[in-house]
Motif scaffolding. Structure first.
Motif, PDB file in Angstrom:
ATOM      1  N   LYS A  13     -29.198  33.733  17.921  1.00 29.57           N
ATOM      2  CA  LYS A  13     -29.610  35.111  18.115  1.00 29.57           C
ATOM      3  C   LYS A  13     -28.445  36.091  18.027  1.00 29.57           C
ATOM      4  N   THR A  15     -26.910  39.373  16.607  1.00 31.18           N
ATOM      5  CA  THR A  15     -27.645  40.602  16.327  1.00 31.18           C
ATOM      6  C   THR A  15     -26.912  41.519  15.344  1.00 31.18           C
ATOM      7  N   VAL A  18     -29.242  43.389  13.008  1.00 26.30           N
ATOM      8  CA  VAL A  18     -30.003  44.486  13.591  1.00 26.30           C
ATOM      9  C   VAL A  18     -29.288  45.812  13.392  1.00 26.30           C
ATOM     10  N   GLU A  28     -37.071  41.215  19.001  1.00 27.26           N
ATOM     11  CA  GLU A  28     -36.295  40.242  19.776  1.00 27.26           C
ATOM     12  C   GLU A  28     -37.159  39.441  20.736  1.00 27.26           C
ATOM     13  N   LEU A  33     -34.748  36.046  16.737  1.00 29.21           N
ATOM     14  CA  LEU A  33     -35.117  37.353  16.198  1.00 29.21           C
ATOM     15  C   LEU A  33     -36.115  37.144  15.065  1.00 29.21           C
ATOM     16  N   SER A  85     -27.084  46.119  18.245  1.00 25.18           N
ATOM     17  CA  SER A  85     -26.557  44.773  18.437  1.00 25.18           C
ATOM     18  C   SER A  85     -26.194  44.550  19.906  1.00 25.18           C
TER      19      SER A  85
END
Length: 110
Positions: A13, A15, A18, A28, A33, A85
């Motif tokens: 995961k 981020t 993102v 999430e 994700l 993030s």
């Protein structure tokens, strides 16, 4: 066409993906994700940002990852949007090397 988050993301995961998404199509869950395929504009900027190499163009999904099209669609309707993030899990680098993690996918916060 859309991009799909696959098994490699489970328990990592990261981020990074993102942060670069221009349309906030990431959602999430507890340890994974997903991308909302109805929001993804197929820009592809997230692909190179993923340290786990977990994001694919849907038409390029490996055969053993095809089920993640349905998983991304279903879970993106249940999980909240993430558009910033966050620090990754401390053991994320260990998890990104592990294959066959679908059984570890958490669908709900426990």
């Amino acid at each position: 066409m859309t991009h799909i988050v696959t098994e490699s993301c489970i328990e990592c995961k990261y981020t990074d993906c993102v942060e670069v998404c221009p349309v906030n199509c990431f959602h999430e869950g507890p340890n994974f994700l997903v991308i909302n395929p109805e929001e993804c504009i197929d820009c592809g900027v997230c692909v190179s940002e993923c340290p786990a190499k977990a994001i694919y163009l849907e038409e390029d999904l490996p055969k053993n990852q095809k089920q993640f099209s349905k998983i991304n669609l279903e879970l993106s309707k249940k999980w909240p949007i993430i558009n910033n993030s966050k620090p990754h899990k401390k053991d994320a680098n260990k998890w990104k090397k592990i294959k066959k993690k679908l059984h570890l996918l958490k669908y709900k916060n426990e």
